[in-house]
Scaffold this active site. Sequence first.
Site, PDB file in Angstrom:
ATOM      1  N   HIS A  11       0.822  -1.208   0.000  1.00 33.47           N
ATOM      2  CA  HIS A  11       0.000   0.000   0.000  1.00 33.47           C
ATOM      3  C   HIS A  11       0.858   1.261   0.000  1.00 33.47           C
ATOM      4  O   HIS A  11       0.570   2.234  -0.727  1.00 33.47           O
ATOM      5  CB  HIS A  11      -0.922  -0.016   1.222  1.00 33.47           C
ATOM      6  N   LEU A  46       3.954   1.581  -1.047  1.00 34.38           N
ATOM      7  CA  LEU A  46       4.720   1.721  -2.288  1.00 34.38           C
ATOM      8  C   LEU A  46       3.844   2.134  -3.455  1.00 34.38           C
ATOM      9  O   LEU A  46       4.319   2.759  -4.419  1.00 34.38           O
ATOM     10  CB  LEU A  46       5.426   0.403  -2.619  1.00 34.38           C
ATOM     11  N   ARG A  47       2.552   1.822  -3.384  1.00 36.36           N
ATOM     12  CA  ARG A  47       1.668   2.101  -4.512  1.00 36.36           C
ATOM     13  C   ARG A  47       1.524   3.603  -4.755  1.00 36.36           C
ATOM     14  O   ARG A  47       1.525   4.063  -5.902  1.00 36.36           O
ATOM     15  CB  ARG A  47       0.304   1.459  -4.259  1.00 36.36           C
ATOM     16  N   ARG A  76      12.924  12.195  18.064  1.00 37.71           N
ATOM     17  CA  ARG A  76      12.396  12.872  16.882  1.00 37.71           C
ATOM     18  C   ARG A  76      10.869  12.764  16.838  1.00 37.71           C
ATOM     19  O   ARG A  76      10.189  13.686  16.360  1.00 37.71           O
ATOM     20  CB  ARG A  76      13.007  12.267  15.623  1.00 37.71           C
ATOM     21  N   GLY A  81       5.185   5.398   9.640  1.00 34.27           N
ATOM     22  CA  GLY A  81       4.857   4.629  10.833  1.00 34.27           C
ATOM     23  C   GLY A  81       5.843   3.531  11.130  1.00 34.27           C
ATOM     24  O   GLY A  81       5.479   2.507  11.719  1.00 34.27           O
ATOM     25  N   GLY A 132       9.148   4.359  12.464  1.00 34.02           N
ATOM     26  CA  GLY A 132      10.149   4.812  13.421  1.00 34.02           C
ATOM     27  C   GLY A 132      10.059   4.110  14.760  1.00 34.02           C
ATOM     28  O   GLY A 132      11.054   3.597  15.282  1.00 34.02           O
TER      29      GLY A 132
END
Length: 467
Positions: A246, A248-249, A363, A424, A426
């Site tokens: 998802h 990468l799409r 961070r 999402g 990290g």
Amino acid sequence: MPKGRLFWKILIGFWLTLICVFFGVAAIFAIYDEQRAGMQDALATNPRMSVLTTSTASVLHYGGVEALREVTRSWPRFAKSNLLAVDEDGKDVFGRPVPARALAMARDYLKNTPRPVEGEPDQSMPSVLQTQTPDHRNLMIFAVLDENMVRRTPPRQWLPPQMLWLGAFGSLIFSALLAWYLTRPIRLLQRAFDRVANGDLDERIAPRMGRRRDEIADLGHDFDRMAERLKQLVHSQRQLLHDVSHELRSPLARLQVSVGLARKQPDNLITSLDRIERESRRLDELVGELLTLSRLEAAGAGDPDHYFDMIELLDTIVADARFEAENAGVEIELAMDPALTNQEAILPGRAEPLYRAVENVVRNALKYSRPGQRIDMAVTLADEGHTLEINVSDQGPGAPEEQLGLMFQPFVQLDGENRQPGYGLGLAIAQRAVQAHGGTIIATNRAEGGLTMIIRLPLQAGLTAAA
């Protein structure tokens, strides 16, 4: 391969063992009975026989053999059978067989027993007496051992055949039940392993163990935990594959659109190339984080051949974070435990994964902080100096309580106003790195607002003086 090998090994092994023990105990008792039976020809010297010999001597002395015959008619069987009156030729007055061993012992007894002093009463009750009948016959009275007290079993019938068959059949039944009891859960485990190997990760064996409370039942519970963990890992991998596809799409689709626009609108080529560059950079970052996550999941425990100082690592992380926080108008405060002043906190493993882990936590706190807010970082000792605890607290919006346990999973992002740009990954990378070094990381909401990340890491050798 043949089935049930363990069952037959246990059955035959226990059966043969029980048979050997059964026959061994029977042989020992038979030998013991034979030895006791050999004592039947020995002389009886117990007090009961002494009373009989004394009474018999008196009857013979005053009434003779016929008087003794009349008296013994009312005597019990053991007295009639075991009490002998023997003449000088070694023959019993009633024609009964005289054991040679008992006769020799009786003569030795008379020979070695002191006679009472003449004129003094005889207070003893000897087991062997010598008396004279009215017809001047010298008789010796003694008794052999009671055959009711010493039973003699015929050698050829030392163990009845019925008992042999009963022992063999009983031991077979016992061995079969024991073998079934031991091998049944093992067969259940074998079938469960086959089902799991074929992809059925819902297989559980503990409910079928019944009320067993032993090591095999514990093995069944361990199998269930293993199957549950495998199910979670497989589900996690499938979910990760779905999330990666998802994520990468979207950049790939934007790349295709940019390429199409560059072909259709050559005048906007520079704009399209800038978009392609940004999307390529995002893809590179995503692939890099996925590779980091994969390496951490495959690494397992930290490398025990490498050590590093966590205090020095934290100083570096805070220095780098302050440089970035200045532009965002956020303050970062570091509070160090007084026990850690001029000391080292030594951990086994590699510093780079933990650097990434703590940096991602800091961070993440910086991402949710607004200008003018502060991030508090507290480093303390716990568990009597065996654990290093790192608390990173921000003053941001916090997180929904139901999502606190989910935020460490890959591609999980907070909902609503808490959502921030990113993939999402990290916190997932941070959790894997901390767990690889034997530690834990949890998230809690602060009462005054904001989120606190608590990292606990076990120290290898506690604190040592800094070089």
